[in-house]
Design a protein around this motif. Structure first.
Motif, short mmCIF file in Angstrom:
data_model
loop_
_atom_site.label_atom_id
_atom_site.label_comp_id
_atom_site.label_asym_id
_atom_site.label_seq_id
_atom_site.Cartn_x
_atom_site.Cartn_y
_atom_site.Cartn_z
N ILE A 1 8.90 2.91 -4.57
CA ILE A 1 8.51 1.66 -3.70
C ILE A 1 8.18 2.27 -2.33
N GLU B 1 6.48 3.51 -0.23
CA GLU B 1 4.91 2.61 -0.09
C GLU B 1 5.02 1.31 0.28
N GLU C 1 2.78 -0.18 2.21
CA GLU C 1 1.27 -0.80 1.72
C GLU C 1 1.31 -1.19 0.20
N SER C 2 2.21 -0.63 -0.54
CA SER C 2 2.57 -1.80 -1.91
C SER C 2 3.03 -2.92 -1.85
N ALA D 1 0.76 -5.23 -0.18
CA ALA D 1 -0.40 -6.27 -1.27
C ALA D 1 0.92 -6.84 -2.04
#
Ligand code: BT5
Length: 243
Positions: free
Chosen positions: A177, A180, A182-183, A186
């Motif tokens: 994570i 990431e 972008e996650s 989101a």
């Protein structure tokens, strides 16, 4: 009892400091980070002085997961304040793998089930490093005064879990994570907290309002009357569901 060799092999974290009993994994991690150490984890079977935010206590009986991961902030593309949110996401993904899909995220650092806390996170800066402390109630019990507001993966599932296995899952989710960003955005944009009426206590401020969303630094945006404010720290209580 932890198998640190297995954890190192399965996570790529080669430096693992393991104690059966420690005062606080975060205290040791911050002190080592201040001396220049990085990229390591501190793990303990129990903590005698587990720390929460604002000098609160984290009850840390044997059977739970108490871990602090120390990383250099510059190795990641995310804002320092978002590290604790990443840890909460890692807990949520780990809980899902233990068949618990009904976890709730409560800004900034809690994971709950049915309103009871299953995990708390304390991320502390030490110069250019960050010590990400995760407490996850797995097979442990709690003192009576917490029984109404805490729960564990074992209580929720009726099963006892292998601590090495769950710790490995947690550490691997966290590392993925952190890579990431972008996650993370989101996750925040889809938070069930958005639209809910909450009260927040932040320093001397106490206000009630509607959660409008989260800022890119990981702050919570609350609209109270005609005023919209962003809080970077505080304790949030859910007042009622969206109409
Ligand atoms: C937190 O603080 O939730 C952050 C907890 C971080 C603990 C980890 S364990 C590994 C690492 N090493 C440390 O020393 N700390 C980190 P906060 O949001 O302030 O919540 C603290 C409050 O949660 C307490 O005042 C209690 O009400 C409640 N609490 C304490 N122990 C709990 C437990 N085991 N389970 C659920 N709730 C608990």
């Amino acid at each position: 009892m932890y198998d640190t060799e297995l954890i190192a092999q399965s996570t790529g974290i080669v430096s693992i400091i393991y104690s059966k009993s420690i005062d606080s994994t975060n205290r040791l991690a911050v002190s080592l980070a201040n001396k220049g150490k990085t990229d390591f984890a501190v793990i303990a079977d129990e903590q005698t002085e587990g720390r929460g935010r604002f000098d609160r206590k984290w009850e840390s009986e044997t059977g739970g997961i108490y871990i602090t991961v120390c990383r250099s902030i510059d190795d990641y593309l995310i804002q320092p304040q978002l590290f604790s949110i990443c840890a909460a996401m890692a807990v949520i993904r780990t809980a899902a793998e233990c068949s618990l899909k009904n976890t709730e995220y409560r800004w900034p650092n809690d994971v709950l089930i049915g309103g009871r806390k299953i995990s708390g996170i304390l991320a502390e800066l030490a110069g250019s490093k960050i010590a990400i402390g995760i407490g996850l109630n797995l097979n442990n019990t709690f003192p009576d005064d917490l029984s109404g507001k805490a729960t564990s993966i074992a209580i929720e599932t009726g099963r006892v879990f292998d601590k090495n296995d769950v710790t490995i899952k947690l550490l691997n989710h966290l590392e993925n994570i952190l890579r990431e960003p972008e996650s993370v955005s989101a996750f925040m944009e889809s938070s069930a907290m958005i639209g809910k009426t909450v009260s927040i206590v932040s320093g001397k401020d106490r206000i009630a309002g509607i959660v409008k969303g989260f800022s890119i630094e990981g702050g919570i945006i609350i609209k109270s009357g005609d005023t919209v404010r962003t809080f970077l720290a505080g304790d949030v209580t859910l007042l009622r569901e969206k109409a």
